[in-house]
Design an enzyme around this catalytic site. Structure first.
Site, PDB file in Angstrom:
ATOM      1  CG  HIS A 205      -8.663  -3.053  -2.464  1.00 48.83           C
ATOM      2  ND1 HIS A 205      -9.560  -2.222  -3.099  1.00 48.83           N
ATOM      3  CD2 HIS A 205      -8.409  -2.457  -1.266  1.00 48.83           C
ATOM      4  CE1 HIS A 205      -9.828  -1.188  -2.334  1.00 48.83           C
ATOM      5  NE2 HIS A 205      -9.143  -1.305  -1.211  1.00 48.83           N
ATOM      6  CG  PHE A 206      -9.066  -9.326   0.507  1.00 48.41           C
ATOM      7  CD1 PHE A 206      -9.797  -9.682   1.638  1.00 48.41           C
ATOM      8  CD2 PHE A 206      -9.507  -9.791  -0.724  1.00 48.41           C
ATOM      9  CE1 PHE A 206     -10.928 -10.466   1.549  1.00 48.41           C
ATOM     10  CE2 PHE A 206     -10.653 -10.578  -0.834  1.00 48.41           C
ATOM     11  CZ  PHE A 206     -11.362 -10.913   0.308  1.00 48.41           C
TER      12      PHE A 206
ATOM     13  CG  ASP B  51      -2.049   0.993   1.145  1.00 49.61           C
ATOM     14  OD1 ASP B  51      -3.210   0.569   1.151  1.00 49.61           O
ATOM     15  OD2 ASP B  51      -1.770   2.214   1.084  1.00 49.61           O
TER      16      ASP B  51
ATOM     17  CG  ASN C 258     -12.491  -0.866   3.642  1.00 49.94           C
ATOM     18  OD1 ASN C 258     -12.858  -1.387   4.680  1.00 49.94           O
ATOM     19  ND2 ASN C 258     -11.352  -0.204   3.544  1.00 49.94           N
TER      20      ASN C 258
HETATM   21  P1  5GP Z   1      -9.654   1.420   0.377  1.00 51.68           P
HETATM   22  O1  5GP Z   1      -9.914   2.530   1.325  1.00 51.68           O
HETATM   23  O2  5GP Z   1     -10.269   1.661  -0.981  1.00 51.68           O
HETATM   24  O3  5GP Z   1     -10.023   0.079   0.953  1.00 51.68           O
HETATM   25  O4  5GP Z   1      -8.087   1.379   0.215  1.00 51.68           O
HETATM   26  C1  5GP Z   1      -7.401   1.792  -0.917  1.00 51.68           C
HETATM   27  C2  5GP Z   1      -5.925   1.758  -0.608  1.00 51.68           C
HETATM   28  O5  5GP Z   1      -5.204   1.926  -1.799  1.00 51.68           O
HETATM   29  C3  5GP Z   1      -5.459   2.861   0.348  1.00 51.68           C
HETATM   30  O6  5GP Z   1      -4.912   2.274   1.519  1.00 51.68           O
HETATM   31  C4  5GP Z   1      -4.415   3.628  -0.454  1.00 51.68           C
HETATM   32  O7  5GP Z   1      -3.306   4.021   0.319  1.00 51.68           O
HETATM   33  C5  5GP Z   1      -4.027   2.629  -1.533  1.00 51.68           C
HETATM   34  N1  5GP Z   1      -3.611   3.245  -2.781  1.00 51.68           N
HETATM   35  C6  5GP Z   1      -4.269   4.225  -3.470  1.00 51.68           C
HETATM   36  N2  5GP Z   1      -3.603   4.543  -4.595  1.00 51.68           N
HETATM   37  C7  5GP Z   1      -2.518   3.728  -4.639  1.00 51.68           C
HETATM   38  C8  5GP Z   1      -1.441   3.596  -5.573  1.00 51.68           C
HETATM   39  O8  5GP Z   1      -1.353   4.268  -6.595  1.00 51.68           O
HETATM   40  N3  5GP Z   1      -0.491   2.661  -5.282  1.00 51.68           N
HETATM   41  C9  5GP Z   1      -0.555   1.887  -4.151  1.00 51.68           C
HETATM   42  N4  5GP Z   1       0.426   1.002  -3.956  1.00 51.68           N
HETATM   43  N5  5GP Z   1      -1.556   1.983  -3.258  1.00 51.68           N
HETATM   44  C10 5GP Z   1      -2.523   2.904  -3.485  1.00 51.68           C
END
Ligand code: 5GP
Ligand code: ZN
Length: 136
Positions: A97-98, A30, A84
């Site tokens: 995603h997990f 992440d 989520n």
């Molecule tokens: P969500 O809140 O949708 O469950 O989590 C999305 C996650 O994706 C967040 O923890 C955020 O930091 C991560 N994320 C968003 N954009 C990127 C990216 O471009 N690269 C990576 N490695 N993680 C990302």
């Protein structure tokens, strides 16, 4: 999906720190980690939420989550698996995603868990509603 950041990561159009890959699944760090080793596990094909994944894709995905969890378990004291769905539940990236979050004692991570009380009637009604909406 063309404008989906995780589709771009899956296709290697955007770089990421990949920890696991197979034909259907990618695991990568992440970009804003909650702890060191915080890993995201995604299907390579786009689906917005868990409920939209087909059975085969979900099977590969959850197998990858367990495989990476086994590795993380060896190098941490424990781990959370979080998933989520939809903005109201905290989903920011609309590609299913997990999260696997490595834990250690005193890491200060705390998931808020309210504990509202419901009547017996409400409980019976919600059991019926969930059962009525189960489909294949
Ligand atoms: P969500 O809140 O949708 O469950 O989590 C999305 C996650 O994706 C967040 O923890 C955020 O930091 C991560 N994320 C968003 N954009 C990127 C990216 O471009 N690269 C990576 N490695 N993680 C990302
Ligand atoms: Zn996508």
């Amino acid at each position: 999906m063309a404008d989906c950041i995780f589709c771009k990561i899956a296709k290697k159009e955007i770089p990421s720190d990949i920890v696991y890959e197979d034909k259907y699944t990618l695991g990568f760090l992440d970009i804003k980690p909650v702890s060191l080793g915080h890993t995201l596990v995604i299907p390579k094909t786009h689906a917005e939420t868990l409920d939209k994944l087909n059975e085969n894709t979900l099977g590969s995905l959850i197998a990858a989550v367990q495989k990476i969890s086994k590795a993380i378990n060896k190098i941490s004291e424990g781990y959370n698996v979080i998933q989520n769905n939809k903005e109201v539940a905290g989903q920011v990236v609309h590609h299913a995603h997990f999260h696997i979050v490595p834990r250690k004692s005193g890491d200060g991570i705390h998931w808020e868990r309210p504990n509202p009380k419901f009547s017996e009637k409400q409980l019976r009604e919600i059991v019926d509603k969930i059962k009525q909406n189960l489909t294949n």
